[in-house]
Design a protein around this motif. Structure first.
Motif, PDB file in Angstrom:
ATOM      1  N   VAL A   3       0.868  -1.180   0.000  1.00 42.98           N
ATOM      2  CA  VAL A   3       0.000   0.000   0.000  1.00 42.98           C
ATOM      3  C   VAL A   3       0.906   1.232   0.000  1.00 42.98           C
ATOM      4  O   VAL A   3       1.779   1.354   0.849  1.00 42.98           O
ATOM      5  N   ALA A   4       0.680   2.125  -0.958  1.00 47.64           N
ATOM      6  CA  ALA A   4       1.512   3.318  -1.083  1.00 47.64           C
ATOM      7  C   ALA A   4       0.642   4.569  -1.025  1.00 47.64           C
ATOM      8  O   ALA A   4      -0.493   4.577  -1.505  1.00 47.64           O
ATOM      9  N   ASN A   5       1.197   5.610  -0.400  1.00 44.68           N
ATOM     10  CA  ASN A   5       0.544   6.910  -0.412  1.00 44.68           C
ATOM     11  C   ASN A   5       1.610   7.996  -0.381  1.00 44.68           C
ATOM     12  O   ASN A   5       2.799   7.703  -0.261  1.00 44.68           O
ATOM     13  N   LEU A   6       1.183   9.227  -0.499  1.00 45.03           N
ATOM     14  CA  LEU A   6       2.098  10.359  -0.365  1.00 45.03           C
ATOM     15  C   LEU A   6       2.059  10.773   1.105  1.00 45.03           C
ATOM     16  O   LEU A   6       1.151  11.495   1.538  1.00 45.03           O
ATOM     17  N   THR A  19      -2.552   3.841  -3.335  1.00 47.20           N
ATOM     18  CA  THR A  19      -2.486   2.863  -4.417  1.00 47.20           C
ATOM     19  C   THR A  19      -2.133   1.534  -3.779  1.00 47.20           C
ATOM     20  O   THR A  19      -1.178   1.448  -3.008  1.00 47.20           O
ATOM     21  N   ILE A  20      -2.940   0.524  -4.064  1.00 45.35           N
ATOM     22  CA  ILE A  20      -2.657  -0.832  -3.615  1.00 45.35           C
ATOM     23  C   ILE A  20      -2.000  -1.552  -4.783  1.00 45.35           C
ATOM     24  O   ILE A  20      -2.518  -1.536  -5.903  1.00 45.35           O
ATOM     25  N   ILE A  21      -0.857  -2.165  -4.524  1.00 47.40           N
ATOM     26  CA  ILE A  21      -0.114  -2.864  -5.573  1.00 47.40           C
ATOM     27  C   ILE A  21      -0.087  -4.339  -5.206  1.00 47.40           C
ATOM     28  O   ILE A  21       0.301  -4.709  -4.095  1.00 47.40           O
ATOM     29  N   ASP A  22      -0.541  -5.164  -6.139  1.00 49.78           N
ATOM     30  CA  ASP A  22      -0.518  -6.607  -5.928  1.00 49.78           C
ATOM     31  C   ASP A  22      -0.089  -7.300  -7.220  1.00 49.78           C
ATOM     32  O   ASP A  22       0.328  -6.633  -8.174  1.00 49.78           O
ATOM     33  N   ALA A  23      -0.186  -8.604  -7.249  1.00 48.45           N
ATOM     34  CA  ALA A  23       0.259  -9.369  -8.417  1.00 48.45           C
ATOM     35  C   ALA A  23      -0.524  -9.017  -9.687  1.00 48.45           C
ATOM     36  O   ALA A  23      -0.038  -9.222 -10.791  1.00 48.45           O
ATOM     37  N   GLY A  25      -1.528  -5.903 -10.404  1.00 44.27           N
ATOM     38  CA  GLY A  25      -1.222  -4.545 -10.839  1.00 44.27           C
ATOM     39  C   GLY A  25      -1.527  -3.511  -9.778  1.00 44.27           C
ATOM     40  O   GLY A  25      -1.585  -3.807  -8.591  1.00 44.27           O
ATOM     41  N   ASP A  26      -1.755  -2.278 -10.232  1.00 41.23           N
ATOM     42  CA  ASP A  26      -2.021  -1.154  -9.348  1.00 41.23           C
ATOM     43  C   ASP A  26      -3.525  -0.912  -9.248  1.00 41.23           C
ATOM     44  O   ASP A  26      -4.233  -0.973 -10.256  1.00 41.23           O
ATOM     45  N   VAL A  42      -8.469  -3.340   3.964  1.00 38.23           N
ATOM     46  CA  VAL A  42      -8.896  -4.623   4.541  1.00 38.23           C
ATOM     47  C   VAL A  42      -9.719  -5.407   3.523  1.00 38.23           C
ATOM     48  O   VAL A  42      -9.543  -6.627   3.376  1.00 38.23           O
ATOM     49  N   ASP A  43     -10.618  -4.744   2.809  1.00 31.71           N
ATOM     50  CA  ASP A  43     -11.424  -5.428   1.780  1.00 31.71           C
ATOM     51  C   ASP A  43     -10.533  -6.058   0.717  1.00 31.71           C
ATOM     52  O   ASP A  43     -10.745  -7.196   0.297  1.00 31.71           O
ATOM     53  N   HIS A  44      -9.530  -5.316   0.273  1.00 27.69           N
ATOM     54  CA  HIS A  44      -8.638  -5.828  -0.769  1.00 27.69           C
ATOM     55  C   HIS A  44      -7.817  -7.008  -0.243  1.00 27.69           C
ATOM     56  O   HIS A  44      -7.684  -8.031  -0.923  1.00 27.69           O
TER      57      HIS A  44
END
Length: 67
Positions: A3-6, A19-23, A25-26, A42-44
Motif C-alpha cells: 500500500v503506497a501513499n504520499l 495505491t494498492i499494488i498486488d500481483a 497490478g495497481d 482490509v477489503d482488498h
C-alpha cells in the motif's frame, strides 16, 4: 500486497488516497476519509486471502462419506 501513499500529504490530514499494488497490478483508491481508506485496504486484503484459499483448477474433489 503493498500500500503506497504520499506521506507528506497524509500525515495530520483527515483524508488520504492510496495505491494498492498486488500481483494483478495497481489499484487506485481515491481521496476519502482515513476510515474508508482502511476499509478499502482490509477489503482488498480479504479478497486476496480468499482467492488464495480457492482450490487449484482441475477435477472437482468428491466428498467421501464415513462408512
Amino acid at each position: 500486497m503493498i500500500v503506497a501513499n504520499l506521506a507528506m500529504s497524509a500525515i495530520g490530514a483527515d483524508l488520504n488516497e492510496i495505491t494498492i499494488i498486488d500481483a494483478e497490478g495497481d489499484h487506485h483508491v481515491p481521496l476519502d476519509s482515513k476510515a474508508n481508506i482502511a476499509r478499502a485496504i482490509v477489503d482488498h486484503a480479504t479478497k486476496l486471502f480468499l482467492q488464495s484459499k480457492r482450490p487449484a483448477s482441475g477435477p472437482a474433489l468428491k466428498s467421501v462419506k464415513n462408512a
